[in-house]
Write a protein that holds these residues in place. Sequence first.
Motif, PDB file in Angstrom:
ATOM      1  N   VAL A 109     -14.370   7.888  43.485  1.00 57.57           N
ATOM      2  CA  VAL A 109     -15.688   7.545  42.944  1.00 57.57           C
ATOM      3  C   VAL A 109     -16.279   6.492  43.862  1.00 57.57           C
ATOM      4  N   LEU A 110     -17.345   6.853  44.545  1.00 59.41           N
ATOM      5  CA  LEU A 110     -17.988   5.939  45.484  1.00 59.41           C
ATOM      6  C   LEU A 110     -18.891   4.954  44.753  1.00 59.41           C
ATOM      7  N   VAL A 140     -11.479   4.216  42.683  1.00 63.57           N
ATOM      8  CA  VAL A 140     -12.846   3.696  42.728  1.00 63.57           C
ATOM      9  C   VAL A 140     -13.024   2.867  44.003  1.00 63.57           C
ATOM     10  N   SER A 141     -14.231   2.873  44.535  1.00 63.25           N
ATOM     11  CA  SER A 141     -14.481   2.152  45.782  1.00 63.25           C
ATOM     12  C   SER A 141     -15.838   1.491  45.731  1.00 63.25           C
ATOM     13  N   GLY A 142     -16.063   0.577  46.636  1.00 61.19           N
ATOM     14  CA  GLY A 142     -17.361  -0.074  46.746  1.00 61.19           C
ATOM     15  C   GLY A 142     -17.208  -1.571  46.896  1.00 61.19           C
ATOM     16  N   GLY A 143     -17.981  -2.123  47.795  1.00 61.09           N
ATOM     17  CA  GLY A 143     -17.935  -3.552  48.073  1.00 61.09           C
ATOM     18  C   GLY A 143     -18.919  -4.331  47.232  1.00 61.09           C
ATOM     19  N   GLN A 144     -19.113  -5.569  47.637  1.00 58.87           N
ATOM     20  CA  GLN A 144     -20.015  -6.471  46.921  1.00 58.87           C
ATOM     21  C   GLN A 144     -21.196  -6.776  47.833  1.00 58.87           C
ATOM     22  N   GLY A 145     -22.380  -6.432  47.376  1.00 57.98           N
ATOM     23  CA  GLY A 145     -23.584  -6.670  48.156  1.00 57.98           C
ATOM     24  C   GLY A 145     -24.392  -7.811  47.576  1.00 57.98           C
ATOM     25  N   SER A 146     -25.545  -8.022  48.158  1.00 55.95           N
ATOM     26  CA  SER A 146     -26.415  -9.097  47.672  1.00 55.95           C
ATOM     27  C   SER A 146     -26.903  -8.782  46.266  1.00 55.95           C
ATOM     28  N   GLY A 147     -26.936  -9.783  45.416  1.00 52.46           N
ATOM     29  CA  GLY A 147     -27.357  -9.602  44.030  1.00 52.46           C
ATOM     30  C   GLY A 147     -26.264  -9.055  43.132  1.00 52.46           C
ATOM     31  N   GLU A 148     -25.076  -8.895  43.681  1.00 51.81           N
ATOM     32  CA  GLU A 148     -23.946  -8.384  42.914  1.00 51.81           C
ATOM     33  C   GLU A 148     -22.933  -9.510  42.731  1.00 51.81           C
ATOM     34  N   GLU A 166     -18.468  -3.335  43.491  1.00 51.61           N
ATOM     35  CA  GLU A 166     -18.714  -2.088  42.764  1.00 51.61           C
ATOM     36  C   GLU A 166     -17.414  -1.529  42.219  1.00 51.61           C
ATOM     37  N   ALA A 167     -16.333  -1.625  42.992  1.00 55.05           N
ATOM     38  CA  ALA A 167     -15.032  -1.123  42.528  1.00 55.05           C
ATOM     39  C   ALA A 167     -14.555  -1.918  41.311  1.00 55.05           C
TER      40      ALA A 167
END
Length: 159
Positions: free
Chosen positions: A107-108, A142-150, A154-155
Amino acid sequence: MKKAKGRYSSLRFWTDEAVLLIASVFFAFVLVGYRTIALVFFAIALLKGIYRFIFIYSQKNEKKAKNVKTVLTSLVVLGLAVFTAAEIPVIRSAHTDKNPEAPYLIVLGAGVNGTEPSLSLLNRLEAAKEYLEKYPQAVAVVSGGQGSGENISEAECMK
């Protein structure tokens, strides 16, 4: 100088530009994960602005303006043709297997609003949930990094 009429009228132009730019800002900053749509609205607003400038310039030098408009239109059409040619194989290969059962499900990530999943991420999680209910032996990754405003990755949000 001639007064602009029809599709080039000043009020209509600025109204269109405002709507396009507001839509661009909305998709870029309010809805996480919709930056591509925001860029499309921004590009349309930019092109309308360039064509408006060419129209105004044509009142001083009609021949040069016509040449610039022809070149710009040709570049836009060429860009759309290249985009279409690149998308055709992508769309053709986007199909569901007859037997989609797999031992793993990836899951992206798709954006987090603070600590809450974005609409795109919720849709992906719902699809993953349906798949896991149908194939309970599958393992979800599950995957996904942390971006601005987060505030979290995501994971981590999907966990």
